[in-house]
Design an enzyme around this catalytic site. Structure first.
Site, mmCIF file in Angstrom:
data_model
loop_
_atom_site.group_PDB
_atom_site.id
_atom_site.type_symbol
_atom_site.label_atom_id
_atom_site.label_comp_id
_atom_site.label_asym_id
_atom_site.label_seq_id
_atom_site.Cartn_x
_atom_site.Cartn_y
_atom_site.Cartn_z
ATOM 1 N N CYS A 73 36.119 34.406 36.484
ATOM 2 C CA CYS A 73 34.666 34.354 36.648
ATOM 3 C C CYS A 73 33.925 34.789 35.390
ATOM 4 O O CYS A 73 32.785 34.387 35.153
ATOM 5 C CB CYS A 73 34.246 35.236 37.825
ATOM 6 S SG CYS A 73 34.746 34.542 39.405
ATOM 7 N N GLU A 115 41.941 38.072 31.871
ATOM 8 C CA GLU A 115 40.497 38.161 32.081
ATOM 9 C C GLU A 115 40.069 39.597 31.813
ATOM 10 O O GLU A 115 40.794 40.542 32.155
ATOM 11 C CB GLU A 115 40.128 37.783 33.517
ATOM 12 C CG GLU A 115 38.628 37.985 33.802
ATOM 13 C CD GLU A 115 38.145 37.350 35.089
ATOM 14 O OE1 GLU A 115 38.975 37.126 35.995
ATOM 15 O OE2 GLU A 115 36.930 37.083 35.181
ATOM 16 N N ASN A 148 35.549 27.036 35.738
ATOM 17 C CA ASN A 148 36.426 27.969 36.443
ATOM 18 C C ASN A 148 36.091 27.953 37.923
ATOM 19 O O ASN A 148 35.033 28.445 38.304
ATOM 20 C CB ASN A 148 36.239 29.394 35.909
ATOM 21 C CG ASN A 148 37.017 30.404 36.742
ATOM 22 O OD1 ASN A 148 38.238 30.384 36.780
ATOM 23 N ND2 ASN A 148 36.290 31.292 37.443
ATOM 24 N N GLU A 149 36.943 27.386 38.710
ATOM 25 C CA GLU A 149 36.793 27.312 40.170
ATOM 26 C C GLU A 149 35.331 27.137 40.599
ATOM 27 O O GLU A 149 34.854 27.773 41.533
ATOM 28 C CB GLU A 149 37.469 28.513 40.861
ATOM 29 C CG GLU A 149 36.955 29.891 40.517
ATOM 30 C CD GLU A 149 37.574 31.011 41.366
ATOM 31 O OE1 GLU A 149 38.789 31.058 41.515
ATOM 32 O OE2 GLU A 149 36.783 31.850 41.858
HETATM 33 O O1 AHR Z 1 41.319 36.888 39.196
HETATM 34 C C1 AHR Z 1 40.155 37.473 39.660
HETATM 35 C C2 AHR Z 1 39.081 36.460 39.978
HETATM 36 O O2 AHR Z 1 39.503 35.631 41.011
HETATM 37 C C3 AHR Z 1 38.729 35.502 38.878
HETATM 38 O O3 AHR Z 1 37.794 36.004 38.007
HETATM 39 C C4 AHR Z 1 38.157 34.335 39.623
HETATM 40 O O4 AHR Z 1 38.316 33.138 38.909
HETATM 41 C C5 AHR Z 1 38.866 34.374 40.935
HETATM 42 O O5 AHR Z 1 38.014 34.247 41.996
#
Ligand code: AHR
Length: 645
Positions: free
Chosen positions: A243, A37, A373-374
């Site tokens: 995120c 990320e 994503n989550e």
């Molecule tokens: O890994 C850091 C963050 O943790 C990511 O962006 C998110 O998906 C999670 O909450």
């Protein structure tokens, strides 16, 4: 170098190709991979090798109050020369890249005079003596006579260590390039772009790349960091987040089409983690990197909703999750489908042609797409996810869609996410959790009871809270359980991966770096030991240990490609522990096995000052069909036994 010897019973060293013994369970052959990320300056200023910060003059106060198009740039006029600089937007190099600089050189006093701009990079630029750097810029001549431009790299004392020249000679945007070769080292160099003749010109996309990028790719990656990732031999790479993928509000979602094509045409935007993304490291570069290191690409696209924490919900009550309007969903679904064509379609297809134009006519062999994503599992999410999922399934049954089960290992979103997955038949679900090390120890049996008849798991983000040896040990124990459950857990990736010293929004991380160097955490070494030693069949009953001892764990896999039996052991306890190992079911074994061992005090950490405090040792261990192995306290071990000559 370790040399551990055992007396052994009947190890037979035969050259015949051993058959896979009975009793093995088929598991994912790409169980362990990487989560990438752009957090902690992992991309711009990190893995992406661009050295100029704010190269396109697109920094702005919406990203950070104090930022503006000239951030990280300084105006310079030397030797009694003078002129002026301004930022314009009326005739940009591309509509996606609206800001550029206009330099008016009114007077050059003498041969030492110059008027121009200096870029300070990402906290300076590390320059290596003898290395060459590719400089490029988009220029447009706004006066009659061509303008002569001098380029220079200077160290922190102001000494010039590389120079180059260009002539901006045409009205209308044109790309100019030259090579700068360094005569000396510098840790914190700056780049100056100086007009040395009078006139007026426009400049944009000022870029400086080391020629030595990973695999020497243009628009490439920092070779030392990329090599660290390659050294792990990951089964897959997930990107671009996290995120970052679903973004801080709808306008901030990561839209893959904005990140391909010539860099001057990509859409730059605010990074959800509080800085700027050039998208210079975009989808093409991610896919190329995956191919370069033999990892499956795992792009994660937004499920047409933004992050539930948008607008800073976790701090002050922001805007929360936002959903794309229904009348935009057809286009959005098409965008997802187009990704498959871009990655896998023939070079003659509409989107495959764009991949080919970027230099990759052959398909990238995309197999997975993550959707969401989550996310918070709201009715808006559910509706949109369902539409996207069904469209991908209908048009591309060959693609495995990965759904999302919220940010925690249980709770409302987890339950609702899995319920939806079971209704729709989603083949793989992305689980996320960050927990104390004790949680990983006491939850190591989590997947033993998972239903094998519903969707499989991608453990897309996990880490224990910390970068000590104790954290790494807890993760190692857990990873042996992931292997044991490699029939239902298809993929797993530690998160986050990279963190830049002084620019870190999230801890722990796997690799810490600055412009010059890096250090690897104990967690990295554990990940590497597991990732570089994957198998495709799991064998129960090979390791005999005290079942009640949850601090001692082990797994045994077989890799059909190499013919190696791979035993992993983790002792997260404070006492030495003995296990019995029985690999007699493998017809042939060679007694000299390779051994990798990571051992340190549970509180031990690595750092920039002491990068080698915790690091694995490698050696040879003599094994037999049945042998005992004693693990020292706080130790992770991989024993790789060959069954083929
Ligand atoms: O890994 C850091 C963050 O943790 C990511 O962006 C998110 O998906 C999670 O909450």
């Amino acid at each position: 170098m370790l040399l551990v010897l055992f007396s052994y019973h009947h190890a037979t060293a035969q050259s015949s190709q051993a058959k896979l013994p009975k009793g093995g369970k088929k598991i994912s052959d790409h169980l362990f991979g990487l989560f990438f990320e752009d957090i902690n300056y992992a991309a711009d200023g990190g893995l992406y090798a661009e050295m100029v910060q704010n190269r396109s003059f697109e920094y702005n106060p919406a990203e950070r109050r104090e930022w503006h198009p000239l951030s990280y740039w300084e105006y310079i006029a030397t030797g009694f020369s003078y002129g002026r600089i301004s930022v314009a937007t009326d005739k940009p190099v591309h509509a996606n890249n609206p800001h550029y600089v206009v330099l008016e050189v009114e007077h050059i006093y003498n041969s030492a005079g110059a008027v121009g701009l200096k870029n300070t990079g990402f906290d300076g630029m590390v320059i290596k003596k003898g290395d060459s750097y590719n400089f490029s810029v988009f220029g447009s001549l706004l006066s009659k006579e061509p303008v002569q431009v001098k380029l220079q790299l200077q160290n922190s004392k102001g000494d010039t260590i590389a120079t180059g020249t260009l002539e901006i000679n045409a009205a209308g945007w044109k790309r100019y390039e030259t090579i700068l070769t360094a005569s000396a080292e510098a840790d914190s160099a700056v780049l100056s772009v100086l007009a040395v003749s009078e006139g007026k010109l426009a400049l944009d996309v000022v870029s400086l790349f080391p020629q030595k990028t990973f695999k020497n790719r243009t628009n490439g990656l920092r070779p030392d960091l990329a090599q660290l990732l390659a050294d792990m031999h990951p089964g897959f790479i997930r990107f671009p987040g996290g995120c970052l993928a679903h973004g801080d509000g709808l306008g901030n979602m990561y839209r893959w089409k904005n990140t391909i094509g010539p860099i001057e045409q990509r859409v730059e935007q605010r990074n959800i983690w509080g800085y700027h993304q050039t998208a210079g490291l975009g989808y093409f570069e991610y896919f190329q990197f995956c191919e370069d290191i033999g990892a499956r690409p795992l792009p994660v696209l937004p499920a047409a909703v933004s992050c539930q924490n948008s607008g800073g919900t976790w701090r002050i009550g922001g805007t929360g999750q936002r959903a794309l309007p229904k009348n935009e969903m057809d286009d959005y679904i098409q965008e997802v489908l187009d990704l498959v064509e871009w990655a896998n379609g023939p070079a003659t297809s509409q989107w495959g042609a764009k991949r080919a134009a970027a230099g990759h006519p052959a398909p990238f062999n995309l197999q997975y797409i993550g959707i969401g994503n989550e996310d918070k599992i709201t009715p808006e999410f559910t509706e949109r996810f369902t539409m996207i999922y069904q469209a991908v399934k209908a048009k591309h049954p060959e693609i495995t869609v990965v759904g999302t089960a919220g940010p925690f290992p249980d709770g409302e979103d987890f339950t609702k996410g899995w319920r939806l997955a079971n209704q729709l038949g989603v083949p793989v679900m992305d689980e996320h959790y960050y927990k104390e090390p004790e949680w990983f120890i006491s939850n190591q049996y989590r997947y033993d009871g998972y239903n094998r008849d519903s969707g499989a798991v991608y453990l897309g983000e996990y880490a224990s809270w910390g970068n000590t040896m104790q954290n790494a040990l807890a993760e190692a124990v857990y990873m042996t359980a992931l292997e044991r459950n490699g029939d239902v857990v298809k993929m797993a990736s530690y998160a986050p991966l990279l963190a830049k010293q002084g620019f870190t929004q999230w801890k722990p991380d796997m690799i810490f770096f600055n412009n010059k160097t890096y250090y690897l955490t104990p967690n990295y070494y554990v990940q590497q030991m597991f990732t570089a030693n994957q198998g495709d069949h799991y064998f129960d009953g090979v390791i005999v240990k005290d079942d009640k001892d949850s601090l001692l764990a082990g797994s045994c896999v077989y890799n059909s490609k190499s013919g190696d039996v791979i035993i992993k052991l983790a002792n997260a306890g404070q006492a030495a522990k003995k296990v019995k190992i029985d690999i007699s079911r493998f017809h042939t074994i060679f007694p000299g096995a390779s051994l990798t061992s990571l051992q340190a005090d549970t509180s031990a950490v690595n750092s920039f000052e002491s990068p080698g405090n915790v690091r694995p040792e490698t050696g040879i261990v003599n094994v037999a069909k049945k042998f005992d192995y004693t693990l020292t306290p706080a130790t992770v071990v991989v024993i790789r036994v060959s069954t083929r000559k």
